[in-house]
Motif scaffolding. Structure first.
Motif, PDB file in Angstrom:
ATOM      1  N   SER A 130      21.926  25.272  -6.788  1.00 18.04           N
ATOM      2  CA  SER A 130      21.220  24.162  -7.442  1.00 18.04           C
ATOM      3  C   SER A 130      22.209  23.055  -7.774  1.00 18.04           C
ATOM      4  N   VAL A 131      21.681  21.881  -7.974  1.00 15.77           N
ATOM      5  CA  VAL A 131      22.506  20.743  -8.372  1.00 15.77           C
ATOM      6  C   VAL A 131      21.911  20.155  -9.649  1.00 15.77           C
ATOM      7  N   PRO A 132      22.764  19.593 -10.480  1.00 17.35           N
ATOM      8  CA  PRO A 132      22.230  18.983 -11.713  1.00 17.35           C
ATOM      9  C   PRO A 132      21.234  17.875 -11.379  1.00 17.35           C
ATOM     10  N   MET A 133      20.251  17.713 -12.236  1.00 17.37           N
ATOM     11  CA  MET A 133      19.241  16.685 -12.031  1.00 17.37           C
ATOM     12  C   MET A 133      19.839  15.311 -12.293  1.00 17.37           C
ATOM     13  N   ASP A 134      19.544  14.391 -11.413  1.00 17.63           N
ATOM     14  CA  ASP A 134      19.986  13.005 -11.586  1.00 17.63           C
ATOM     15  C   ASP A 134      18.845  12.248 -12.266  1.00 17.63           C
ATOM     16  N   TYR A 135      18.973  12.052 -13.556  1.00 22.42           N
ATOM     17  CA  TYR A 135      17.910  11.417 -14.330  1.00 22.42           C
ATOM     18  C   TYR A 135      17.712   9.949 -13.956  1.00 22.42           C
ATOM     19  N   GLU A 136      18.700   9.352 -13.309  1.00 22.44           N
ATOM     20  CA  GLU A 136      18.566   7.964 -12.867  1.00 22.44           C
ATOM     21  C   GLU A 136      17.569   7.835 -11.722  1.00 22.44           C
ATOM     22  N   GLN A 137      17.332   8.940 -10.997  1.00 26.85           N
ATOM     23  CA  GLN A 137      16.394   8.899  -9.873  1.00 26.85           C
ATOM     24  C   GLN A 137      14.948   9.128 -10.299  1.00 26.85           C
ATOM     25  N   LEU A 138      14.759   9.465 -11.540  1.00 29.14           N
ATOM     26  CA  LEU A 138      13.386   9.695 -12.011  1.00 29.14           C
ATOM     27  C   LEU A 138      12.662   8.438 -12.110  1.00 29.14           C
TER      28      LEU A 138
END
Length: 76
Positions: free
Chosen positions: A68-76
């Motif tokens: 898994s990779v950390p979620m990129d909140y900027e892409q939300l």
């Protein structure tokens, strides 16, 4: 089905004005509706709880395996 508690509430309400009875009835309807919604939510949650637990275990396993990779909140 009628219980002693319901009969007691009805007798108490009968001693009040019609306007107040209507206010109480409206509040009771809202309260009962909320309780029914909560019961439905609980029932739905119980049906899916095993799936949620399995998904959480799977996610933990993928994290531990580096899949898994950390979620990129900027892409939300």
């Amino acid at each position: 089905m009628s219980s002693t508690a319901i009969n007691k509430v009805v007798k108490m309400m009968e001693s009040l004005s019609v306007e107040i009875q209507e206010q109480i009835a409206e509040h009771l309807q809202e309260y009962i509706s909320d309780l029914q919604d909560e019961a439905q939510w609980e029932k739905s949650f119980q049906k899916t709880q095993a799936k949620l637990v399995a998904a959480a275990r799977n996610a933990r396993q993928e994290i531990a395996q580096g899949k898994s990779v950390p979620m990129d909140y900027e892409q939300l």
